[in-house]
Enzyme design. Structure first.
Site, PDB file in Angstrom:
ATOM      1  N   CYS A 185       0.837  -1.201   0.000  1.00 47.89           N
ATOM      2  CA  CYS A 185       0.000   0.000   0.000  1.00 47.89           C
ATOM      3  C   CYS A 185       0.875   1.256   0.000  1.00 47.89           C
ATOM      4  CB  CYS A 185      -0.974  -0.030   1.169  1.00 47.89           C
ATOM      5  SG  CYS A 185      -2.345   1.147   1.019  1.00 47.89           S
ATOM      6  N   HIS A 242      -3.447  -5.627   1.227  1.00 43.80           N
ATOM      7  CA  HIS A 242      -2.718  -5.839   2.481  1.00 43.80           C
ATOM      8  C   HIS A 242      -2.662  -7.312   2.868  1.00 43.80           C
ATOM      9  CE1 HIS A 242      -2.269  -1.648   4.050  1.00 43.80           C
ATOM     10  NE2 HIS A 242      -3.229  -1.426   3.167  1.00 43.80           N
ATOM     11  N   GLU A 249      -0.803  -8.663   5.047  1.00 44.30           N
ATOM     12  CA  GLU A 249      -0.591  -8.795   6.489  1.00 44.30           C
ATOM     13  C   GLU A 249      -1.904  -8.797   7.278  1.00 44.30           C
ATOM     14  OE1 GLU A 249      -0.695  -4.308   5.988  1.00 44.30           O
ATOM     15  OE2 GLU A 249      -0.343  -6.118   4.806  1.00 44.30           O
TER      16      GLU A 249
END
Length: 225
Positions: free
Chosen positions: A87, A196, A198
Site C-alpha cells: 500500500c 494488504h 498482512e
C-alpha cells in the site's frame, strides 16, 4: 539460522506491527527499522508497510522516499535484497523509482476498504513463490490513492515481461489500469502490492489466511539461497 526481515516505520506508518506479526507467523524474525536509520546489515529482507507516511503531504510516498534509510534500501534492492512495499510502501517504491508507474487517487475519489479477490499472475518472485500461477486469494484493500497508472510503453513492458504480480478479480476497487494490484522489478526481488496481505494471515482476524504466502515466500527464498 532464522531469517530476519526488517519492517520500516515512517512517521505515519500504521501497519508496521501487523507486518511484523505476519513475519513471525511465517517463522522469521521481524526487525524494527526506524526511517532515520542507515544500517541494513542485520536484515535479510525489508518490508515497507502501509499507512500515511509523513501524512501523505505533497502526495503519497513523496516525502518518505527521501528518508535516510531509503538511500541504503535502494542500493540493497538493486543488489538483490528482497523488498516488499505494501500500500503506502508500494507508493514509496514508485516514488523512489525502484518500481515504475505511480499510484494516484482512486477513480471513485473515495477511500475503499473491502475484502478483495486477487489472482496471482507471477509466482516466481521472491514474495510469491509459495503460490501457484493463476491462484486466486482474498486479501483486504484499504486505500484512497490506490489507482496504478503508467504510460502505455511502461504498461506494455510490464505485461509482456510478466512483471504484473497480482491482478484484481471481479471488481477493480480503485480504477488501476489493467486491473493491476501489484508489480515487480525485472529481477523479481522488489514487489509492490496495493492490497494488504498482512491483514489476511489468520482466518480469525481477516477474511482469509491467504496473505501469509507472501511472507512464507520470502522465508523460503532465503532458506534456499
Amino acid at each position: 539460522m532464522t531469517a530476519r526481515v526488517g519492517v520500516i516505520t515512517f512517521p505515519g506508518s500504521l501497519d508496521d506491527r501487523d507486518a511484523a506479526r505476519a513475519v513471525r507467523l511465517a517463522d522469521a524474525e521481524p526487525v524494527p527499522l526506524w526511517h532515520a536509520a542507515t544500517d541494513l546489515s542485520e536484515v535479510d529482507a525489508v518490508i515497507l508497510p502501509g499507512g500515511f507516511s509523513y501524512g501523505d503531504y505533497l502526495r503519497a510516498g513523496a516525502i518518505a522516499r527521501f528518508a535516510p534509510l531509503m538511500e541504503r534500501l535502494a542500493d540493497a534492492a538493486r543488489g538483490g535484497m528482497p523488498v516488499l512495499g505494501i500500500c503506502n510502501g508500494f507508493q514509496v517504491l514508485c516514488e523512489s523509482h525502484l518500481l515504475p508507474g505511480a499510484l494516484t487517487r482512486n477513480a471513485s475519489l473515495h477511500f475503499v476498504c473491502r475484502a478483495q479477490r486477487l489472482r496471482i499472475e507471477n509466482a516466481k518472485t521472491d514474495w510469491t513463490r509459495a503460490y501457484e500461477e493463476g491462484q486466486e486469494v482474498v486479501i483486504p484493500v484499504k486505500n484512497i490513492d490506490g489507482c496504478f497508472i503508467a504510460d502505455p510503453e511502461t504498461l506494455e513492458e510490464l505485461e509482456s515481461s510478466g512483471r504484473v504480480v497480482a491482478r484484481y478479480v471481479d471488481v477493480n476497487p480503485n480504477g488501476s489500469l489493467n486491473d493491476i494490484a501489484g508489480i515487480c522489478n525485472e529481477a523479481g526481488n522488489v514487489v509492490g502490492l496495493m492490497p494488504h496481505p498482512e491483514h489476511a494471515v489468520e482466518s480469525l482476524t481477516g477474511p482469509s489466511s491467504e496473505g501469509l504466502g507472501f511472507f512464507v515466500s520470502v522465508v523460503q527464498r532465503m532458506v534456499s539461497a
